[in-house]
Each structure stands twice: as C-alpha cells, then as structure tokens.
Design an enzyme around this catalytic site. Sequence first.
Site, PDB file in Angstrom:
ATOM      1  N   HIS A  34     -11.733  34.795  29.570  1.00 47.88           N
ATOM      2  CA  HIS A  34     -11.900  34.699  31.152  1.00 47.88           C
ATOM      3  C   HIS A  34     -11.195  35.894  31.783  1.00 47.88           C
ATOM      4  O   HIS A  34     -11.972  36.570  32.674  1.00 47.88           O
ATOM      5  CB  HIS A  34     -11.314  33.336  31.760  1.00 47.88           C
ATOM      6  CG  HIS A  34     -11.927  32.346  31.267  1.00 47.88           C
ATOM      7  ND1 HIS A  34     -11.164  31.463  30.331  1.00 47.88           N
ATOM      8  CD2 HIS A  34     -12.961  31.415  31.483  1.00 47.88           C
ATOM      9  CE1 HIS A  34     -11.776  30.223  30.043  1.00 47.88           C
ATOM     10  NE2 HIS A  34     -13.175  30.362  30.631  1.00 47.88           N
ATOM     11  N   GLN A 150     -26.268  29.764  26.895  1.00 48.91           N
ATOM     12  CA  GLN A 150     -25.902  29.419  28.399  1.00 48.91           C
ATOM     13  C   GLN A 150     -26.316  30.960  29.044  1.00 48.91           C
ATOM     14  O   GLN A 150     -26.946  30.723  30.083  1.00 48.91           O
ATOM     15  CB  GLN A 150     -24.548  29.068  28.440  1.00 48.91           C
ATOM     16  CG  GLN A 150     -23.999  29.094  30.256  1.00 48.91           C
ATOM     17  CD  GLN A 150     -22.777  28.864  30.365  1.00 48.91           C
ATOM     18  OE1 GLN A 150     -22.514  27.532  30.474  1.00 48.91           O
ATOM     19  NE2 GLN A 150     -21.742  29.816  30.520  1.00 48.91           N
TER      20      GLN A 150
END
Length: 274
Positions: A34, A150
Amino acid sequence: MKICKTIAEFRLQRAGAPRPVGFVPTMGALHAGHASLVATCRAECASVASSVFVNPLQFDQAHDLERYPRTWEQDVVLLESLGCDLLFAPTAAELYPDGFATTVAVAGPTLGYEGAHRAGHFDGVATVVAKLFGIVEPDRAYFGKKDAQQLALIRRLVLDLDLDVAIVPVATVRDPDGLALSSRNVRLSAKERERALGIAAGLRRAATAWQDGERDFDRLIDVARTAGLDYEYLAAVDPLTFQPPQPHGPALLVTAVRVGATRLIDNIELDAQP
Ligand code: PAF
C-alpha cells in the site's frame, strides 16, 4: 492529513483540493505494498486521497470478514508519513444505509479464477469502487498489480461506465524472499510461510522459461507448479480480459494457492512476444 468519516465531510474537503487528485482505496491493514501505491500517487498528484474501509460486500464468508486484520492506528500513522492529504474512513452504515439496493456487476474479466472461487466478491468490489469514485472524484486511482483480476475489473468498469478517472497499475511489492505482500500473510505460521515461497519461486521459473523462448502455456504452467502446494488454479490469461492469451499478445500467469487456512494469490507478467 484530514480524516473524514462521512461523505458530506469528505466532499467539503475534496472541493478545495488541488488537482490532479490521486486516490488509493484500501481496506486498511496497510503494508509496504500500500505504501508503494501511496508513494506513487504522491509523486504524481497534487493531492493524495486514500480510503480505509473493510467492505463487507466483498467477503463471501462472514468469518473471513471478522478475521480480516484491522490496524487503524498504524494505518493512520503510515498514511500521514507518506503525505496523504485526505483520508476517507466511513462506517458500513454511511456507505450502505438502510434501503441500499444497488449492485454493480462487471462480467467479462471477472468470470473464472477469483470470480469462480469467491461468489459475489467482485460484485462487492465493483460496487464499493463505483461508490468511492463517485464520492472521491479522483483524477487518477492507483491499484496494485498483485490483484490482477481486480485491476482488470476496475479497468472494464471505468471503460464501460465512461468514468473520468485514469487507472494506474503499480508493481507488486515482495519480501526479499519473493513472497508477494498481502494483509493475509500475517496469518501464516513460519512453516506455512516457508511453503508459500514456492508460489513466487514457481512463477519466476516460468518467467525464466518464457524469456528462454518457451511459448507453450501448458509447459509454462507445469514449470510454474511447485510440488506439494495446493493450487486452486494456475493458468495463463490475457491481463485485460482474463481469457486465454492472444497469440503474440501479453500474458499473465495467475494463481491461487491454499497454504493451511490461508488463501494466497500471485501472478507474473510474460511480456508480449515480438
Ligand atoms: O484491493 C482492495 O484493498 C479492495 O478490494 C478495494 C479496492 C479497496 C475495494 O474494497
């Protein structure tokens, strides 16, 4: 960093944010993967927005939602240190109030693989991402290549709904031993972690075989398979459609593996053939 718990509060802050506004949606439990998304966003955008929301719609199993790691305090510290300007952290009731009745379902690239193994998962992802894009109104949005299916879904969603947001894929971050970072890795015992290294090692073997000229996908898949691992799937796909690769087109080797009670996914890119 301004933390907004409601849509109204976020919109107020967003209205004054210099553009381009970059957006990194997350479910928290932030790790170096992240951090790399946020750092890339920071380098490219005048404003950085992120969200922390463990989206109940994308969990097919209630116990998986309950077990999902939550590390709010550390997440806030990390985002702040990376220069995030706006953090949207709504409750489920804020995003899905009583009467909420809409599902965004993307077919195409979500059919098969993760879509086949996790009922409703991608509808949940598409629904929350469509909502978050509507609230955040980002110019650019950053997604990790580790969640390759995704990423394909988000690209399809943006194309099909004519959403004015550029999707920026960011390289998978790996531990030095090759394991792709995932919030789920904390659940692995030392022995399981050792076994899990076989996933990336296998993918690397196949990529080397590809570079050495092997073009038969069945053989590449055999090369990628590490003995003793419990593969749910291991396949070659086109990165945009998740259909079999086009002749001479780009390909991805994608896999999901069960290691103990933990399910891990990974992939490796095979460049387009000249
Ligand atoms: O990749 C994730 O963390 C989630 O699927 C996302 C995109 C934040 C949607 O909840």
